[in-house]
Design an enzyme around this catalytic site. Sequence first.
Site, PDB file in Angstrom:
ATOM      1  N   HIS A  13      33.337  39.635  35.350  1.00  0.00           N
ATOM      2  CA  HIS A  13      34.251  40.667  35.822  1.00  0.00           C
ATOM      3  C   HIS A  13      33.673  42.072  35.653  1.00  0.00           C
ATOM      4  CE1 HIS A  13      37.950  41.740  37.562  1.00  0.00           C
ATOM      5  NE2 HIS A  13      38.753  40.906  36.926  1.00  0.00           N
ATOM      6  N   ASP A  27      34.551  42.025  41.255  1.00  0.00           N
ATOM      7  CA  ASP A  27      35.987  42.246  41.246  1.00  0.00           C
ATOM      8  C   ASP A  27      36.714  40.973  41.657  1.00  0.00           C
ATOM      9  OD1 ASP A  27      35.616  44.890  40.539  1.00  0.00           O
ATOM     10  OD2 ASP A  27      35.569  45.577  42.629  1.00  0.00           O
TER      11      ASP A  27
END
Length: 423
Positions: A395, A399
């Site tokens: 992450h 995204d």
Amino acid sequence: MGTHVIKMPDIGEGIAQVELVEWFVKVGDVIAEDQVVADVMTDKATVEIPSPVSGKVLALGGQPGEVMAVGSELIRIEVEGSGNHVDPPQAKPVEAQAAPTPAPAEVRAESPAVPSQPTPAPSAAAIVPRQANEKPLASPAVRKRALDAGIELRYVHGSGPAGRILHEDLDGFMSKPHTSSGQAPSGYAKRSDSEQVAVIGLRRKIAQRMQDAKRRVAHFSYVEEIDVTALEALRQQLNHKYGDSRGKLTLLPFLVRAMVVALRDFPQINATYDDEAQVITRHGAVHVGIATQGDNGLMVPVLRHAEAGSLWGNASEITRLAHAARSNKASREELSGSTITLTSLGALGGIVSTPVVNTPEVAIVGVNRMVERPVVVDGQIVVRKMMNLSSSFDHRVVDGMDAALFIQAVRGLLEQPACLFVE
């Protein structure tokens, strides 16, 4: 007679030290030229160390699990001629270090030597007289089979290098009646045994990499179900028509193809992240790591330039790489340089999994098993072949929306497989 010393070789890539994984010889063994004496491991691969000479083993330079510097003494061998090593004056002989000092004659007279017995053939049912604390050589898979069958491996004759117990030895032992304590007990018998397994070699590397990945990567997973009915029909049709001439296709090359096509629109997912330098490298080439389970643990050989490979070309290379990894023959080059990883447990794939990102990559695509189940299509309940993709991402780099769109793109390609071949 002379002494030949084998030093830990320079394996390349600037590696200064390696881990000693396993010995295939012991002090006193007579070995032949080119015989493999030990396995050592770098950060990327297991490497076999052969002996350049024939002779008798005098001393071993380390214990399995020990990290040794390149150039340090690995093994000493007594050879014909002068050898390549001369001990300094007054140095303690290697033989005295390799074996205990013989007992005085009067002590030996009280404990006469037991005549040596011939080694039984691998298929013989004779019990091998090992000491209770002696751990015989065997792979993890052989140890698990023996544990499940309630067999103590110290009673099983090993026909492999340095007495290593093979699957065939276990088969032979189990097929013969036994009258000693090596007899397999009932599966429901009360047990009090235990076994300590040193975390060394590949198992240690796996543990270190998994711990490092979970500590450093901001993991998140995304799961999507895919209707692979049309894809499976295409696969079976291609195998029926071309299987004999081009080889059988599994689902993996189709998945690789779908990833390659989808990644054209998501270059941020085919990337590696150097978090120390704070640099993301987006790769044009798609080097797919194929997670492969072997007897000794998980390895990830790399399908290079998957973007340029044909369906059958990639399939053949995946098969070759998997065999090399499972037989511990994969080279360092074949185990490094991946830009994204594909992992599958095949029929054991379960419903959902949460694979660990193979750092420094930022994405891993996990494949769960294919099952037939009822689904609603155009208002009608029909039976379709369904399969889940369970994928994980870093992450810090990827995204959530991009990860979802990427997997949806893969889904669209697999559900409409003709699109895999449209340019």
